[in-house]
Design an enzyme around this catalytic site. Structure first.
Site, PDB file in Angstrom:
ATOM      1  N   THR A  59      14.786 -11.437 -42.604  1.00 42.29           N
ATOM      2  CA  THR A  59      15.716 -12.409 -42.758  1.00 42.29           C
ATOM      3  C   THR A  59      16.748 -11.485 -41.838  1.00 42.29           C
ATOM      4  O   THR A  59      17.667 -10.892 -42.343  1.00 42.29           O
ATOM      5  CB  THR A  59      15.736 -13.245 -43.109  1.00 42.29           C
ATOM      6  OG1 THR A  59      16.190 -11.774 -44.620  1.00 42.29           O
ATOM      7  CG2 THR A  59      14.598 -13.584 -43.528  1.00 42.29           C
ATOM      8  N   LYS A  91      22.138  -5.051 -43.411  1.00 41.78           N
ATOM      9  CA  LYS A  91      22.773  -3.474 -42.981  1.00 41.78           C
ATOM     10  C   LYS A  91      24.443  -3.113 -43.871  1.00 41.78           C
ATOM     11  O   LYS A  91      25.248  -2.764 -42.584  1.00 41.78           O
ATOM     12  CB  LYS A  91      22.896  -3.249 -41.365  1.00 41.78           C
ATOM     13  CG  LYS A  91      21.558  -3.444 -40.491  1.00 41.78           C
ATOM     14  CD  LYS A  91      21.416  -3.695 -39.235  1.00 41.78           C
ATOM     15  CE  LYS A  91      20.358  -3.100 -38.392  1.00 41.78           C
ATOM     16  NZ  LYS A  91      19.545  -4.285 -38.335  1.00 41.78           N
ATOM     17  N   TYR A 217      11.020  -0.840 -26.453  1.00 41.33           N
ATOM     18  CA  TYR A 217      10.119  -0.874 -27.429  1.00 41.33           C
ATOM     19  C   TYR A 217       8.827   0.358 -26.501  1.00 41.33           C
ATOM     20  O   TYR A 217       8.806   0.321 -26.069  1.00 41.33           O
ATOM     21  CB  TYR A 217       9.575  -2.009 -26.565  1.00 41.33           C
ATOM     22  CG  TYR A 217       9.897  -3.188 -27.716  1.00 41.33           C
ATOM     23  CD1 TYR A 217      10.419  -3.780 -28.171  1.00 41.33           C
ATOM     24  CD2 TYR A 217      10.548  -4.131 -26.164  1.00 41.33           C
ATOM     25  CE1 TYR A 217      10.890  -5.098 -28.945  1.00 41.33           C
ATOM     26  CE2 TYR A 217      11.246  -5.326 -26.790  1.00 41.33           C
ATOM     27  CZ  TYR A 217      11.564  -5.994 -27.902  1.00 41.33           C
ATOM     28  OH  TYR A 217      12.696  -7.196 -28.404  1.00 41.33           O
TER      29      TYR A 217
END
Ligand code: S5P
Length: 262
Positions: A59, A91, A217
């Site tokens: 989340t 973070k 990615y």
């Protein structure tokens, strides 16, 4: 089955790491859902759709525009009831005392998170501070230190990564490391150094290449083969036309990688 798929690391694992490994085997998936939606309804419907294939819920609590403590408690309860760990990707980066206090505050992260992310830039006391935060409410949790990042131009160079891993792997409060899922070579190196700790990787998508605003990615199966123990997937799932079908494809790719890696 768990010992077979996880190898020798299964025997020496304990606590949240063992819980994670076991849940992955139950769901045959290494998927952590980055639930980057902005409303409680959006989050709740996403969770309902994909819970079968998702082993942890990541989340960003401060993204949610209609957040209330009550609605959030219901949402977290649902995730836990589906056997997921809840991972607030906050973070943290401050000194130990402030990090401890930031586990409380409006969002009271310490009361519902099982895992949080932190940068080690301020030194090792941040891990102590976060652990004290969970202790303050009689709960246990684990810290994922950012050893690498998936975004282009980030400042976490190899020396920094080595230091984070050397410090983190000796610390019982550290669950594992965030690695860069878009670069299998770097992950292989990280895996060699990380000992028993987990490596979880964002920057994975079945459509590899560049994402928005410098995101990069790589392929989720390749990331697991290179040493990832959990693939963090956001837009690949939550923006898909059929999130459940797509979550299953990520689960299958990650599970195949785990079964095939040495
Ligand atoms: O280096 C990183 C670390 C993290 S935790 N790169 C990341 O992208 N993340 C997080 O992973 C980011 O905050 C987001 O929630 C998720 C990636 O989302 P996606 O939509 O790009 O898959």
């Amino acid at each position: 089955m768990s010992a077979e798929v996880w190898g020798p690391r299964w025997d020496s694992a304990s606590g949240l790491a063992k819980q994670w490994m076991e849940a992955c085997v139950t769901k045959q998936s290494l998927v952590i859902l980055a639930a980057d939606r902005y409303t409680m309804d959006g989050l709740t419907s996403l969770l309902d759709e994909v819970s079968e294939y998702v082993v942890a819920l990541k989340t960003h609590v401060d993204l949610v525009v209609d957040w209330t403590a009550q609605a959030w408690a219901v949402f977290c309860e649902a995730a836990h009831s589906h056997g997921m760990l809840i991972f607030e990707d906050r973070k943290f980066a401050d000194i130990g005392k402030i990090s401890r206090d930031q586990m409380g505050g409006v969002y009271d992260i310490r009361s519902w998170s099982d895992l949080v992310t932190a940068h080690l830039i301020s030194g090792p006391d941040i891990v102590t501070g976060l652990q004290e935060g969970w202790k303050d409410v009689g709960r246990n949790g684990g810290v994922l230190l950012l050893a690498q990042m998936s975004s282009r131009g980030n400042l976490l160079d190899e020396d920094y990564t080595d230091t984070v891993v050397a410090v983190g792997k000796e610390n019982g409060g550290v669950f594992g490391f965030i690695g860069n899922g878009s670069q299998p070579e770097g992950l292989r190196e990280l895996r060699k150094q990380a000992g028993n700790k987990m490596i979880w990787t964002p920057g994975v998508n079945l459509a590899i290449g560049d994402g928005e605003m410098g995101q990069r990615y790589g392929d989720p199966y390749e990331a697991v083969l290179a040493g990832s123990d959990g693939i963090i997937v956001g837009s690949g799932i939550h923006r898909a036309n059929d999130p459940a079908h797509t979550a299953r494809a990520y689960a299958d790719a990650s599970w195949r990688g785990l079964l095939e890696r040495d």
